[in-house]
Design an enzyme around this catalytic site. Structure first.
Site, PDB file in Angstrom:
ATOM      1  N   ARG A 221       1.027  -1.122  -0.063  1.00 49.42           N
ATOM      2  CA  ARG A 221       0.070  -0.007   0.106  1.00 49.42           C
ATOM      3  C   ARG A 221       0.761   1.196  -0.071  1.00 49.42           C
ATOM      4  O   ARG A 221       0.964   2.086  -0.998  1.00 49.42           O
ATOM      5  CB  ARG A 221      -1.056   0.121   1.103  1.00 49.42           C
ATOM      6  N   ASP A 222       1.654   1.535   0.951  1.00 48.14           N
ATOM      7  CA  ASP A 222       2.383   2.676   1.032  1.00 48.14           C
ATOM      8  C   ASP A 222       3.419   2.764   0.079  1.00 48.14           C
ATOM      9  O   ASP A 222       3.868   3.939  -0.521  1.00 48.14           O
ATOM     10  CB  ASP A 222       3.079   2.729   2.495  1.00 48.14           C
TER      11      ASP A 222
ATOM     12  N   HIS B 101       5.125   4.330  12.869  1.00 46.38           N
ATOM     13  CA  HIS B 101       5.034   4.343  11.313  1.00 46.38           C
ATOM     14  C   HIS B 101       6.082   5.395  10.855  1.00 46.38           C
ATOM     15  O   HIS B 101       6.100   6.696  10.634  1.00 46.38           O
ATOM     16  CB  HIS B 101       3.588   4.678  10.859  1.00 46.38           C
TER      17      HIS B 101
ATOM     18  N   HIS C  85       8.900   6.792   8.126  1.00 47.89           N
ATOM     19  CA  HIS C  85       9.691   6.811   6.956  1.00 47.89           C
ATOM     20  C   HIS C  85      11.210   7.201   7.151  1.00 47.89           C
ATOM     21  O   HIS C  85      11.538   7.849   8.091  1.00 47.89           O
ATOM     22  CB  HIS C  85       9.050   7.828   6.006  1.00 47.89           C
TER      23      HIS C  85
ATOM     24  N   CYS D 149       4.556   9.039   0.033  1.00 44.20           N
ATOM     25  CA  CYS D 149       3.114   9.564   0.052  1.00 44.20           C
ATOM     26  C   CYS D 149       2.921  10.526  -1.092  1.00 44.20           C
ATOM     27  O   CYS D 149       3.715  11.506  -1.310  1.00 44.20           O
ATOM     28  CB  CYS D 149       2.547  10.075   1.214  1.00 44.20           C
TER      29      CYS D 149
ATOM     30  N   ASN E 213       9.462   3.911   3.333  1.00 46.22           N
ATOM     31  CA  ASN E 213       9.276   3.438   4.763  1.00 46.22           C
ATOM     32  C   ASN E 213      10.353   2.892   5.453  1.00 46.22           C
ATOM     33  O   ASN E 213      11.248   2.566   4.592  1.00 46.22           O
ATOM     34  CB  ASN E 213       8.153   2.517   4.876  1.00 46.22           C
TER      35      ASN E 213
HETATM   36  P1  HMG Z   1     -12.781  14.509  -2.810  1.00 45.12           P
HETATM   37  O1  HMG Z   1     -12.660  14.957  -4.464  1.00 45.12           O
HETATM   38  O2  HMG Z   1     -13.076  15.704  -1.966  1.00 45.12           O
HETATM   39  O3  HMG Z   1     -14.277  13.641  -2.839  1.00 45.12           O
HETATM   40  O4  HMG Z   1     -11.640  13.732  -2.382  1.00 45.12           O
HETATM   41  P2  HMG Z   1     -15.847  14.031  -2.665  1.00 45.12           P
HETATM   42  O5  HMG Z   1     -16.164  13.317  -1.405  1.00 45.12           O
HETATM   43  O6  HMG Z   1     -15.679  15.606  -2.851  1.00 45.12           O
HETATM   44  O7  HMG Z   1     -16.259  13.255  -3.923  1.00 45.12           O
HETATM   45  C1  HMG Z   1     -16.077  13.441  -5.182  1.00 45.12           C
HETATM   46  C2  HMG Z   1     -16.317  12.376  -6.164  1.00 45.12           C
HETATM   47  O8  HMG Z   1     -15.371  11.248  -5.822  1.00 45.12           O
HETATM   48  C3  HMG Z   1     -17.650  11.652  -6.023  1.00 45.12           C
HETATM   49  O9  HMG Z   1     -17.936  11.166  -7.124  1.00 45.12           O
HETATM   50  C4  HMG Z   1     -17.528  10.675  -5.044  1.00 45.12           C
HETATM   51  O10 HMG Z   1     -18.313   9.436  -5.030  1.00 45.12           O
HETATM   52  C5  HMG Z   1     -16.049   9.989  -5.327  1.00 45.12           C
HETATM   53  P3  HMG Z   1     -19.117  11.811  -8.024  1.00 45.12           P
HETATM   54  O11 HMG Z   1     -20.358  11.963  -7.357  1.00 45.12           O
HETATM   55  O12 HMG Z   1     -18.571  12.997  -8.543  1.00 45.12           O
HETATM   56  O13 HMG Z   1     -19.072  10.949  -9.420  1.00 45.12           O
HETATM   57  N1  HMG Z   1     -15.174   9.392  -4.483  1.00 45.12           N
HETATM   58  C6  HMG Z   1     -14.869   8.099  -4.177  1.00 45.12           C
HETATM   59  N2  HMG Z   1     -14.630   7.403  -5.347  1.00 45.12           N
HETATM   60  C7  HMG Z   1     -14.161   6.300  -5.035  1.00 45.12           C
HETATM   61  N3  HMG Z   1     -13.558   5.824  -3.822  1.00 45.12           N
HETATM   62  C8  HMG Z   1     -13.636   6.789  -2.821  1.00 45.12           C
HETATM   63  C9  HMG Z   1     -14.254   7.989  -3.189  1.00 45.12           C
HETATM   64  N4  HMG Z   1     -14.529   9.188  -2.235  1.00 45.12           N
HETATM   65  C10 HMG Z   1     -15.200  10.119  -3.100  1.00 45.12           C
HETATM   66  N5  HMG Z   1     -13.269   6.452  -1.556  1.00 45.12           N
HETATM   67  C11 HMG Z   1     -11.017  11.864  -0.885  1.00 45.12           C
HETATM   68  C12 HMG Z   1     -11.686  13.178  -1.036  1.00 45.12           C
HETATM   69  C13 HMG Z   1     -10.634  11.536   0.529  1.00 45.12           C
HETATM   70  C14 HMG Z   1     -11.710  10.794  -1.563  1.00 45.12           C
HETATM   71  C15 HMG Z   1      -9.671  12.232  -1.512  1.00 45.12           C
HETATM   72  O14 HMG Z   1      -8.851  13.277  -0.878  1.00 45.12           O
HETATM   73  C16 HMG Z   1      -8.752  10.960  -1.494  1.00 45.12           C
HETATM   74  O15 HMG Z   1      -9.032   9.786  -2.060  1.00 45.12           O
HETATM   75  N6  HMG Z   1      -7.574  10.879  -0.889  1.00 45.12           N
HETATM   76  C17 HMG Z   1      -6.647  10.061  -0.573  1.00 45.12           C
HETATM   77  C18 HMG Z   1      -5.278  10.218  -0.632  1.00 45.12           C
HETATM   78  C19 HMG Z   1      -4.447   9.050  -0.220  1.00 45.12           C
HETATM   79  O16 HMG Z   1      -4.612   8.249  -0.472  1.00 45.12           O
HETATM   80  N7  HMG Z   1      -3.119   9.322   0.065  1.00 45.12           N
HETATM   81  C20 HMG Z   1      -2.163   8.553   0.530  1.00 45.12           C
HETATM   82  C21 HMG Z   1      -2.421   7.594   1.834  1.00 45.12           C
HETATM   83  S1  HMG Z   1      -2.196   8.368   3.369  1.00 45.12           S
HETATM   84  C22 HMG Z   1      -0.332   8.053   3.582  1.00 45.12           C
HETATM   85  O17 HMG Z   1       0.275   7.610   2.856  1.00 45.12           O
HETATM   86  C23 HMG Z   1       0.106   8.314   4.976  1.00 45.12           C
HETATM   87  C24 HMG Z   1       0.254   7.038   5.903  1.00 45.12           C
HETATM   88  O18 HMG Z   1       1.118   6.225   5.252  1.00 45.12           O
HETATM   89  C25 HMG Z   1       0.732   7.335   7.324  1.00 45.12           C
HETATM   90  C26 HMG Z   1       2.062   8.438   7.123  1.00 45.12           C
HETATM   91  O19 HMG Z   1       3.217   8.315   6.556  1.00 45.12           O
HETATM   92  O20 HMG Z   1       1.817   9.449   7.874  1.00 45.12           O
HETATM   93  C27 HMG Z   1      -0.939   6.428   6.088  1.00 45.12           C
HETATM   94 MG    MG Z   2       3.382   6.270   5.297  1.00 46.58          MG
END
Ligand code: HMG
Ligand code: MG
Length: 309
Positions: free
Chosen positions: A24-25, A217, A219, A250, A259
């Protein structure tokens, strides 16, 4: 293959859980899209190498993270009711709906300790993220699904700089308070150092959150991940996130690199005489194989040392 000499310190934990995040990450940050069959083989090899938890993918918006757009297909190819849990990230109810439809048993929400990263990673304000997660956690628990919580930018933020300890504790308490069984403290951009780790764990302890509810967690951006892990071990933490071969980052924090490499962690735990259940040669071979698929060598020092020549 060489192994470190074992010097056990009885004041350290006897056993730790390695929470593997490479699929995933790691893969969320690859510039190319990895074929589904490669992801599936990666997850299966990690499972066979003895990783007790293998985070598989994310049900996020496919436009935000196209690398993981095949989440449902990957999950469909996994044994979701075997001994190894395959958690997936879900940011909102739409993500939870997709994950429940796919039959997952473990999900993880992922919050931010800072305003800017909440906006960049979740398109949310700091405050609104909690309202977004609350129904996700409630509905997941009602469905019998276990919920983990991540908190990002716990040690520093590329846009806001230093992040105060009490801010991290407050955000973490709110995520745990929703019903998450564990809070993983993310050093998203790898800027933390050992005494910072101790200070943060102390601050959680003072707020009544014990190390049994916390995971780390790290990095490895500045090469501090192992030192920070050791500091957390000394504080009694027993769950560590790591990524096979040191894959990762990320996509919404460009200063985030890989990581802590799982192999580097395993090597240190072996030397400390701390049990973990992972087959290091099998894991290192998996990382070498994955590096070949990705076309770039693993950044893990232990992978390189074990597979040199
Ligand atoms: P948004 O554009 O604000 O979504 O994104 P929305 O709620 O306004 O919806 C817009 C459209 O997207 C809608 O469709 C929703 O249905 C659709 P429409 O009605 O326009 O056809 N939609 C989705 N479709 C599929 N799956 C979904 C989904 N949600 C809405 N889940 C959102 C907001 C949160 C979805 C977006 O910002 C996003 O996906 N962010 C994820 C970013 C990400 O994955 N980052 C990496 C992971 S975090 C990380 O790596 C850190 C970690 O490792 C810890 C660390 O290291 O600190 C965990
Ligand atoms: Mg991470």
């Amino acid at each position: 293959m060489s192994l470190p000499a074992v010097h056990h310190d009885p004041s350290l934990p006897e056993r730790v859980t390695i929470y593997e995040v490479g699929a995933r990450d790691g893969l969320q940050n690859e510039s190319g899209v990895i074929p589904l069959a490669t992801k599936r083989e990666f997850v299966q090899r990690l499972t066979v190498a003895g990783l007790p938890v293998v985070e598989a993918t994310s049900f996020v918006h496919p436009k935000w993270v196209p690398q993981l757009a095949d989440a449902a297909d990957l999950v469909a190819a996994l044994d979701l009711h075997g001994p190894t849990p395959y958690p997936v990230l879900v940011p909102n109810e739409r993500g939870l709906d997709r994950a429940l439809e796919a039959g997952v048993t473990h999900v993880a929400i992922f919050g931010s300790a800072t305003e800017t990263f909440a906006s960049k990673n979740l398109n949310s304000t700091y405050e609104d993220q909690f309202a977004m997660f609350e129904p996700v956690v409630r509905r997941a628990l009602d469905a019998g699904v276990k919920v983990r919580a991540y908190l990002s930018m716990c040690f520093g933020d590329p846009w806001e700089g230093e992040v105060a300890l009490d801010r991290v504790v407050t955000a973490g308490e709110r995520l745990l308070g929703m019903g998450a069984y564990e809070l993983s403290l993310g050093d998203t951009i790898g800027v933390g150092t050992a005494h910072h780790v101790e200070a943060l764990l102390d601050a959680f302890g003072e707020a009544g959150v014990g190390v049994d509810r916390l995971a780390m967690h790290f990095h490895d951006t500045y090469g501090q991940a192992l030192a920070n892990t050791y500091a957390a071990l000394r504080h009694g933490v027993t769950t560590f996130d790591a990524s096979a071969g040191g894959l990762g980052g990320c996509p919404y924090a460009k200063s985030a690199t890989g990581n802590l490499a799982t192999e580097d962690l395993v090597w240190m735990l072996d030397g400390l005489g701390i049990a973990h259940g992972v087959d290091l040669p099998a894991l290192a071979q998996t990382s070498v194989w994955m590096a070949e698929q990705l076309g770039c060598p693993s950044p893990s020092a232990v992978v390189r040392a074990l597979t040199a020549g």
